[in-house]
Motif scaffolding. Structure first.
Motif, short mmCIF file in Angstrom:
data_model
loop_
_atom_site.label_atom_id
_atom_site.label_comp_id
_atom_site.label_asym_id
_atom_site.label_seq_id
_atom_site.Cartn_x
_atom_site.Cartn_y
_atom_site.Cartn_z
N SER A 59 0.83 -1.20 0.00
CA SER A 59 0.00 0.00 0.00
C SER A 59 0.86 1.25 0.00
N SER A 60 0.45 2.17 -0.81
CA SER A 60 1.24 3.39 -0.89
C SER A 60 0.80 4.39 0.17
N ARG A 61 -0.22 4.02 0.90
CA ARG A 61 -0.71 4.99 1.88
C ARG A 61 0.07 4.91 3.17
N ARG A 88 -9.52 8.47 -4.85
CA ARG A 88 -8.40 7.64 -5.27
C ARG A 88 -7.97 6.68 -4.15
N ALA A 89 -8.00 7.20 -2.91
CA ALA A 89 -7.61 6.35 -1.78
C ALA A 89 -8.58 5.18 -1.65
N LYS A 91 -10.34 3.84 -4.02
CA LYS A 91 -10.07 2.90 -5.13
C LYS A 91 -8.87 2.03 -4.82
N ARG A 92 -7.85 2.68 -4.25
CA ARG A 92 -6.65 1.90 -3.92
C ARG A 92 -6.96 0.79 -2.93
N SER A 93 -7.75 1.12 -1.90
CA SER A 93 -8.12 0.10 -0.92
C SER A 93 -8.84 -1.04 -1.60
N ASP A 96 -6.42 -3.09 -3.58
CA ASP A 96 -5.63 -3.94 -2.68
C ASP A 96 -6.42 -5.19 -2.32
#
Ligand code: ZN
Length: 731
Positions: A59-61, A88-89, A91-93, A96
């Motif tokens: 994860s990039s967060r 965007r966050a 979507k990233r979740s 993942d």
């Protein structure tokens, strides 16, 4: 290799149960210290943590924006995070979660649904539907020739680590196309990674199941213990073969023969299949134990004979090709048991894999030698023992066993308890005895525990075993772990059921195959196996390291990969039901990000909120420690209702509400929980409250959420009880 079910599943369940017991509005921890470093591994369970590290570390967060909740402009407007960033966050979740769920994908994409080859030529086709990607992984080989096909082994994969998932089975979409050709399932031995898929797959593609007497006993056992009813009209057909007489049975255009081989479960065999193209041999799991306890040696003479007659292809298991030398004989550990029993001051507990009946026999012998009685616990082990005794595989003098319920009243120096739990499984018999939670037996000072297995590699079980042994040592219990036998000054307490390098080489030398196909192992290990085969003289061009789904075509003088059929993993939960990949994705999201539900009750006419917005959070943040955020969210919700409810339709309103909440929560917590808005519109005879989540109770009354939850909890416990009857996996 056989994965250990009891080792990993209850660990996850225990976690789940704990969560379910949390009361209203609790969650993992306060925002500020919940996820240090922004790490996304599942805390708590050693197993999850270990695997999570590699899977979820991408994860990039980070946690750098954690304090952004404080960053407001003077007039209270939010400033730090844009709506785009929040989306965007989110979507990233989701991506993942999708990636984690997709490690185990069914072959559901349309292009792959059909094989990319058409082949009716007189070639033999060998396809690994499972097991070509790792040991203990739903081993399943399909052999097809013109109008006939057989399946060798049909296992499940207990190493799948996803929320609520018990195991994976092979995706058998390809069988839809060749259903009418299927003549038989032939099973090498009775470990779950070779038989666990049968209750799912055989009813769908019926054919008789062939195996040795013990193997068929195990097959019947798992069908009996299977959680779901069989479809109407389904009848389990089995054919018991004698692995000693070299009998050959005709199955379609094939002849099948079983050859006795040593492994860690009785009745293990190699499968010999004579086809119109030539003879193939699937070794199943094996080692060459020169001195097995049951005196049932590998039938090396027969393997040599077959080799001399000519073998077209050898399909050899690859689990421990990387281990040098030879695997020591099982008989080397018998004396260790006798020695430990000699010096043990009190009761003796032996933890081992539930299907290892030779080992159980060894303990019986040692116990008789020392005038001790045996009590057994662990449902899967008792079930297998009963089957083994019924079929005459065990030598148990009358009066040797006492019920576990009377163990407590036995004199300490006259008792041996044999049980499951050698992998530190939290709900196992051994663990419960160790924790004082067992109904009949509680461990105490001067007891002796022998762990007659080693933790399954890469399973995370070593940590579980460590915790269990710590607890035992604190109590003053003597613990003998297999890995420490030198330190303890005793002989070996466990040997592997799989061959080492020299034995794998011998298998190739005995059978003299023209072509060599390593199976049942990880890609890299299979590659080592190919190197070994080349060392023994097989031309490299006559080997192939195939993947699941790849079609290996054989003629008497050629072997090539000619195409691919659908392959993948179907996920199964504790009840035996299939679970969609989409559901698993949601579960991963829930596990990673938690859930926030808001319940709004709105007057239809005025469009005003009738009560303060109800907020329920699970696994997100601890609301009591974050009142400021929650109050902020309530204000946002009030404002949203005022400004938007009357202007847009209900669906649109809910979508907007979700977006808005996502933005708000991400800004204040840097997280994207699953958000569920529930909008009850009251009055005016208009659209009734929705969504219709409530169900109807017996008296026609609507069930409350608590009642629904209580029922789910009950079902979950039943599932869990059933799960414990399942078998463990064995090295
Ligand atoms: Zn096995």
């Amino acid at each position: 290799m056989e994965p250990n079910n009891e080792s990993n599943e209850p660990a996850r369940q225990a976690q789940g149960e704990q969560k379910a017991n949390n009361n209203e509005q609790t969650s993992s921890a306060p925002v500020q210290n919940d996820r240090p470093n922004g790490g996304r591994g599942r805390g708590g369970a050693p197993r999850g943590g270990q695997r999570g590290g590699s899977q979820r570390g991408g994860s990039s967060r980070g946690g750098q924006g954690r304090q952004s909740g404080e960053r407001k402009t003077e007039n209270g407007e939010r400033s730090g995070v844009s709506r785009g960033q929040a989306i965007r966050a989110q979507k990233r979740s989701q991506m993942d979660a999708q990636r984690i769920a997709n490690q185990f994908m069914p072959a559901s994409t349309d292009e792959k649904r059909r094989p990319n080859f058409i082949d009716d030529s007189p070639r033999l086709k060998i396809i690994g539907l499972g097991g070509m990607d790792g040991g203990g992984s739903k081993n399943m080989m399909l052999v097809e020739y013109m109008n006939d096909a057989v399946i060798i082994d049909c296992g499940n994969d207990l190493s799948v680590d996803l929320p609520g998932i018990n195991y994976g089975i092979a995706d058998t979409a390809y069988l839809d196309q060749i259903k009418n050709k299927l003549r038989a399932y032939i099973i090498t031995h009775g470990h779950l990674d070779h038989i666990g898929g049968l209750p799912h797959i055989v009813p769908k593609y019926p054919a008789p199941i062939y195996g040795s007497k013990f193997t068929i006993g195990r097959v019947e056992e798992i069908f009996e213990n299977f959680g779901l009813p069989m479809p109407d009209g389904f009848e389990l057909r089995t054919v018991t073969m004698n692995e000693d007489t070299h009998e050959r049975l005709k199955v379609g255009e094939f002849f099948v023969e079983l050859v006795r081989i040593t492994h860690s479960i009785p009745g293990s065999t190699c499968v010999v299949l004579d086809t119109p193209v030539g003879r193939i041999i699937n070794t199943g799991d094996f080692r060459f134990d020169p001195n097995p306890l049951d005196h049932e040696r590998s039938d090396i003479e027969r393997l040599k004979e077959l080799g001399n007659e000519g073998v077209l292809a050898l399909l050899s298991e690859s689990t421990t090709v990387e281990r040098m030398g030879r695997t020591p004989s099982e008989s080397t550990i018998e004396q260790s048991f006798i020695d430990i029993m000699q010096q043990a001051p009190g009761r003796i507990f032996v933890g081992l894999f539930s299907t290892n009946m030779n080992r159980v026999q060894m303990i019986i012998n040692a116990a008789i030698h020392h005038n001790r009685k045996i009590a057994m616990d662990g449902r899967s082990m008792v079930s297998t023992l009963e089957m083994a005794v019924r079929h005459g595989f065990m030598k148990v003098p009358k009066g040797t066993f006492v019920p576990i319920a009377s163990a407590a009243t036995m004199p300490d120096d006259q008792l041996v308890v044999v049980c499951t739990g050698s992998q530190g499984e939290p709900s196992s018999a051994l663990q419960r005895m160790a924790n004082g939670e067992h109904r009949h037996v509680k461990m105490k000072e001067q007891d002796t525990v022998i762990l007659s297995s080693t933790p399954i590699p890469e399973s995370g079980n070593d940590a579980l075993v460590g915790v269990m042994v710590d607890g035992l040592v604190k109590k003053g219990v003597h613990v003998f772990e297999a890995r420490n036998h030198d330190l303890d000054g005793v002989g070996p307490l466990h040997v592997s059921g799989h061959a080492s390098r020299d034995e794998y080489a011998e298998m190739i030398e005995y059978t003299k195959p023209k072509f060599f196909i390593p199976i049942y192992g990880a890609y890299r290990v299979k590659q080592r196996h190919i190197d070994l085969a080349v060392e023994t003289g097989i031309p490299r061009a006559n080997t192939v390291n195939a993947l699941n789904g790849e079609v290996i075509a054989l003629t008497p003088d050629k072997m090539e990969v000619i195409g691919e059929v659908p392959s993948g993993t179907i996920l199964v939960d504790q009840t035996g039901a299939i679970v969609s990949n989409v559901v698993v994705k949601d579960r991963v999201l829930l596990a990673e990000e938690g859930l926030v539900a808001v319940i709004l009750t709105i007057d239809k006419k005025s469009g005003n909120l009738m009560t303060s917005p109800d907020i329920v959070s699970r696994g997100f943040i601890y609301m009591r420690d974050n009142e400021e955020i929650m109050n902020g969210l309530r204000n946002e919700l009030r404002r949203a209702v005022q400004q938007r409810f009357k202007r847009v339709d209900l669906d649109r309103f809910k979508t907007e509400l979700k977006d808005h909440m996502n933005h708000f929560l991400f800004e204040h917590t840097q997280r994207s929980p699953i958000i569920i808005p529930v909008v009850n519109v009251i009055g005016g005879g208009g659209p009734k409250g929705e969504p219709k989540t409530a169900t109807v109770a017996a008296g026609g009354r609507t069930k409350t959420a608590e009642e629904v939850a209580a029922e789910q909890q009950k079902r979950f416990q039943q599932m869990r009880a059933r799960l414990l009857t399942q078998d463990s996996r064995i090295d």
